[in-house]
Motif scaffolding. Structure first.
Motif, PDB file in Angstrom:
ATOM      1  N   ARG A  26       2.494 108.276  50.765  1.00  0.00           N
ATOM      2  CA  ARG A  26       1.276 107.485  50.909  1.00  0.00           C
ATOM      3  C   ARG A  26       0.733 107.144  49.524  1.00  0.00           C
ATOM      4  O   ARG A  26       0.633 108.010  48.656  1.00  0.00           O
ATOM      5  CB  ARG A  26       0.224 108.256  51.715  1.00  0.00           C
ATOM      6  CG  ARG A  26       0.738 108.728  53.076  1.00  0.00           C
ATOM      7  CD  ARG A  26      -0.365 108.981  54.054  1.00  0.00           C
ATOM      8  NE  ARG A  26      -1.279 110.037  53.616  1.00  0.00           N
ATOM      9  CZ  ARG A  26      -2.382 110.390  54.302  1.00  0.00           C
ATOM     10  NH1 ARG A  26      -2.696 109.762  55.412  1.00  0.00           N
ATOM     11  NH2 ARG A  26      -3.165 111.357  53.859  1.00  0.00           N
ATOM     12  N   LEU A  28      -1.966 104.542  49.459  1.00  0.00           N
ATOM     13  CA  LEU A  28      -3.265 103.895  49.689  1.00  0.00           C
ATOM     14  C   LEU A  28      -4.377 104.924  49.542  1.00  0.00           C
ATOM     15  O   LEU A  28      -5.081 105.284  50.489  1.00  0.00           O
ATOM     16  CB  LEU A  28      -3.299 103.231  51.070  1.00  0.00           C
ATOM     17  CG  LEU A  28      -2.219 102.179  51.299  1.00  0.00           C
ATOM     18  CD1 LEU A  28      -2.325 101.584  52.686  1.00  0.00           C
ATOM     19  CD2 LEU A  28      -2.277 101.086  50.230  1.00  0.00           C
ATOM     20  N   ALA A 124       1.771 101.675  52.439  1.00  0.00           N
ATOM     21  CA  ALA A 124       1.498 100.334  51.935  1.00  0.00           C
ATOM     22  C   ALA A 124       2.315  99.287  52.702  1.00  0.00           C
ATOM     23  O   ALA A 124       1.814  98.197  52.997  1.00  0.00           O
ATOM     24  CB  ALA A 124       1.803 100.248  50.444  1.00  0.00           C
ATOM     25  N   GLN A 128       0.789  96.264  55.028  1.00  0.00           N
ATOM     26  CA  GLN A 128       1.144  94.858  54.877  1.00  0.00           C
ATOM     27  C   GLN A 128       1.686  94.283  56.180  1.00  0.00           C
ATOM     28  O   GLN A 128       1.409  93.126  56.519  1.00  0.00           O
ATOM     29  CB  GLN A 128       2.154  94.705  53.744  1.00  0.00           C
ATOM     30  CG  GLN A 128       1.559  94.989  52.379  1.00  0.00           C
ATOM     31  CD  GLN A 128       2.594  95.014  51.274  1.00  0.00           C
ATOM     32  OE1 GLN A 128       2.880  94.001  50.654  1.00  0.00           O
ATOM     33  NE2 GLN A 128       3.173  96.179  51.027  1.00  0.00           N
ATOM     34  N   TRP A 156      -6.259 103.100  54.556  1.00  0.00           N
ATOM     35  CA  TRP A 156      -6.708 103.367  53.189  1.00  0.00           C
ATOM     36  C   TRP A 156      -7.544 104.638  53.139  1.00  0.00           C
ATOM     37  O   TRP A 156      -8.432 104.856  53.963  1.00  0.00           O
ATOM     38  CB  TRP A 156      -7.522 102.191  52.658  1.00  0.00           C
ATOM     39  CG  TRP A 156      -6.676 101.011  52.314  1.00  0.00           C
ATOM     40  CD1 TRP A 156      -6.033 100.182  53.186  1.00  0.00           C
ATOM     41  CD2 TRP A 156      -6.349 100.540  51.004  1.00  0.00           C
ATOM     42  NE1 TRP A 156      -5.326  99.221  52.506  1.00  0.00           N
ATOM     43  CE2 TRP A 156      -5.508  99.405  51.168  1.00  0.00           C
ATOM     44  CE3 TRP A 156      -6.697 100.951  49.717  1.00  0.00           C
ATOM     45  CZ2 TRP A 156      -5.009  98.696  50.085  1.00  0.00           C
ATOM     46  CZ3 TRP A 156      -6.199 100.237  48.644  1.00  0.00           C
ATOM     47  CH2 TRP A 156      -5.355  99.132  48.823  1.00  0.00           C
ATOM     48  N   ALA A 160      -6.013 102.463  45.749  1.00  0.00           N
ATOM     49  CA  ALA A 160      -4.565 102.629  45.754  1.00  0.00           C
ATOM     50  C   ALA A 160      -4.103 103.372  44.503  1.00  0.00           C
ATOM     51  O   ALA A 160      -4.567 103.102  43.397  1.00  0.00           O
ATOM     52  CB  ALA A 160      -3.877 101.274  45.839  1.00  0.00           C
ATOM     53  N   GLU A 173       0.591  97.555  40.652  1.00  0.00           N
ATOM     54  CA  GLU A 173       0.701  97.713  42.102  1.00  0.00           C
ATOM     55  C   GLU A 173      -0.658  97.995  42.727  1.00  0.00           C
ATOM     56  O   GLU A 173      -0.978  97.465  43.797  1.00  0.00           O
ATOM     57  CB  GLU A 173       1.681  98.840  42.434  1.00  0.00           C
ATOM     58  CG  GLU A 173       1.894  99.085  43.912  1.00  0.00           C
ATOM     59  CD  GLU A 173       2.593  97.933  44.623  1.00  0.00           C
ATOM     60  OE1 GLU A 173       2.771  98.039  45.857  1.00  0.00           O
ATOM     61  OE2 GLU A 173       2.965  96.947  43.965  1.00  0.00           O
ATOM     62  N   LEU A 177      -2.370  95.615  45.586  1.00  0.00           N
ATOM     63  CA  LEU A 177      -2.771  96.146  46.884  1.00  0.00           C
ATOM     64  C   LEU A 177      -4.269  95.979  47.123  1.00  0.00           C
ATOM     65  O   LEU A 177      -4.698  95.701  48.240  1.00  0.00           O
ATOM     66  CB  LEU A 177      -2.369  97.619  46.993  1.00  0.00           C
ATOM     67  CG  LEU A 177      -0.862  97.880  47.122  1.00  0.00           C
ATOM     68  CD1 LEU A 177      -0.566  99.369  46.976  1.00  0.00           C
ATOM     69  CD2 LEU A 177      -0.337  97.358  48.462  1.00  0.00           C
ATOM     70  N   ARG A 181      -6.037  94.094  50.122  1.00  0.00           N
ATOM     71  CA  ARG A 181      -7.032  94.766  50.965  1.00  0.00           C
ATOM     72  C   ARG A 181      -8.258  93.885  51.156  1.00  0.00           C
ATOM     73  O   ARG A 181      -8.761  93.722  52.278  1.00  0.00           O
ATOM     74  CB  ARG A 181      -7.446  96.099  50.330  1.00  0.00           C
ATOM     75  CG  ARG A 181      -8.400  96.922  51.197  1.00  0.00           C
ATOM     76  CD  ARG A 181      -8.913  98.130  50.444  1.00  0.00           C
ATOM     77  NE  ARG A 181      -9.926  97.775  49.469  1.00  0.00           N
ATOM     78  CZ  ARG A 181     -11.231  97.645  49.759  1.00  0.00           C
ATOM     79  NH1 ARG A 181     -11.664  97.824  50.990  1.00  0.00           N
ATOM     80  NH2 ARG A 181     -12.082  97.318  48.810  1.00  0.00           N
TER      81      ARG A 181
END
Length: 337
Positions: A26, A28, A124, A128, A156, A160, A173, A177, A181
């Motif tokens: 994970r 997020l 993630a 998406q 979340w 991130a 990244e 992200l 979001r």
């Protein structure tokens, strides 16, 4: 994340880095892993370990050269012992992963290290997927779209890759992200407005515009929500507030979309009314029916052309009665002349 009631966390994990067995990763929020067999979580305790794991997860399936990882962990001025220190960090991370899930999934290559295979999936990727499905469902079924987008945002747990340092891999990244979001959040409120939840959306969008004061789309949605609640003057006031913030903080005027919304509210444009899903489906059904009729007509025309071509070909090759063949050739000559 706490932008809205729906922008919270339920602890859902749905993603596996292929090639690491029972481990789910994970990103997020703080980077961590879950052993799906036991339901236990594990996370590196030190900043360098978190940065290392974050970089490996972000680029799962790719070989990360040692030099790039050194830059990720120490920046432009690494210590002289950085290569040995990186080796030690990788060894400690492997021990952590083995203790948490019975395997580590990290492979050593000639030039660096890699985690898993290219088919990597994390929370993630799940986010998406849900976000994309929600956007695709928006026009036909805004209620379902809101559910999918809410599920996506619920994954979340915080910013991130929180705590994974400021190295370029993790920082880029995290920025990507976060933008996705916010875009998903904006689409969620568009879905709620399409569903007729204007008063609820207006309350929450007030909070969002305060937290993200230069996101024009949030102001746009708030103006629409207020207008549909019968609060035209307040909607126009939001435009003026947005204009002041954009000028003060970015030195720019509102863009054409926000200006267009203001003009539409001033003139009570019909486009501001709530979309009718049944009407949309009816229009879509009519378009499909018209397309079907056109396809059938084209098929008939194609069959007629084939029939005529067969007849012409039969005459040219001498098949069929000679008189008819000669007559066809004469007709062809007349046309060409």
């Amino acid at each position: 994340m706490d932008d809205t009631v729906d922008d919270t966390v339920d602890g859902t994990v749905d993603g596996t880095v292929d090639g690491t067995g029972e481990m789910d990763f994970r990103v997020l929020g703080p980077v961590e892993l879950l052993d799906r067999r036991t339901g236990t979580y594990a996370a590196p305790s030190g900043a360098k370990q978190r940065a290392l794991l974050g970089a490996l997860v972000v680029r799962a399936g790719q070989v990360l050269p040692a030099e790039r990882l050194i830059h990720e962990l120490w920046g432009d001025r690494p210590p002289a012992s950085a290569a040995n220190a990186l080796h030690a960090h990788v060894a400690r991370l492997r021990r952590l992963l083995r203790r948490a899930a019975g395997e580590d999934g990290i492979s050593t290559r000639a030039t660096g290290y890699t985690l898993g295979r290219p088919a990597a999936r994390t929370d993630a990727h799940r986010f998406q997927d849900l976000s994309s499905k929600g956007r695709g469902t928006l026009a036909a079924d805004p209620v379902r779209a809101a559910e999918l987008l809410g599920d996506a945002l619920a994954l979340w747990r915080g910013p991130a890759l929180a705590g994974s340092g400021q190295g370029p891999l993790c920082a880029r990244e995290a920025e990507r992200l976060e933008e996705l979001r916010l875009t998903t959040l904006e689409t969620l409120y568009e879905a709620r407005l399409r569903s007729g939840r204007h008063a609820e959306a207006a309350r929450e969008l007030e909070r969002l515009t305060a937290r993200h004061p230069v996101r024009e789309r949030l102001y746009d949605l708030l103006m629409l929500a207020l207008y549909r609640c019968g609060r035209q003057a307040e909607a126009l006031g939001v435009y003026e507030r947005a204009r002041r913030r954009l000028v003060d903080e970015l030195g720019v005027e509102p863009g054409p979309a926000l200006r267009g919304r203001m003009e539409a509210i001033l003139h009570h444009a019909p486009s501001l009314s709530v979309p009718d899903p049944d009407a949309t489906l009816h229009e879509l059904g009519g378009a499909i029916a018209r397309l079907g009729v056109r396809i059938e007509a084209l098929a008939r025309e194609q069959q007629e052309l084939i029939r005529r071509l067969d007849g012409l070909t039969s005459g040219v090759t001498g098949q069929g009665p000679p008189v008819e063949g000669g007559h066809l050739l004469e007709q062809g000559a007349d046309v060409e002349g």
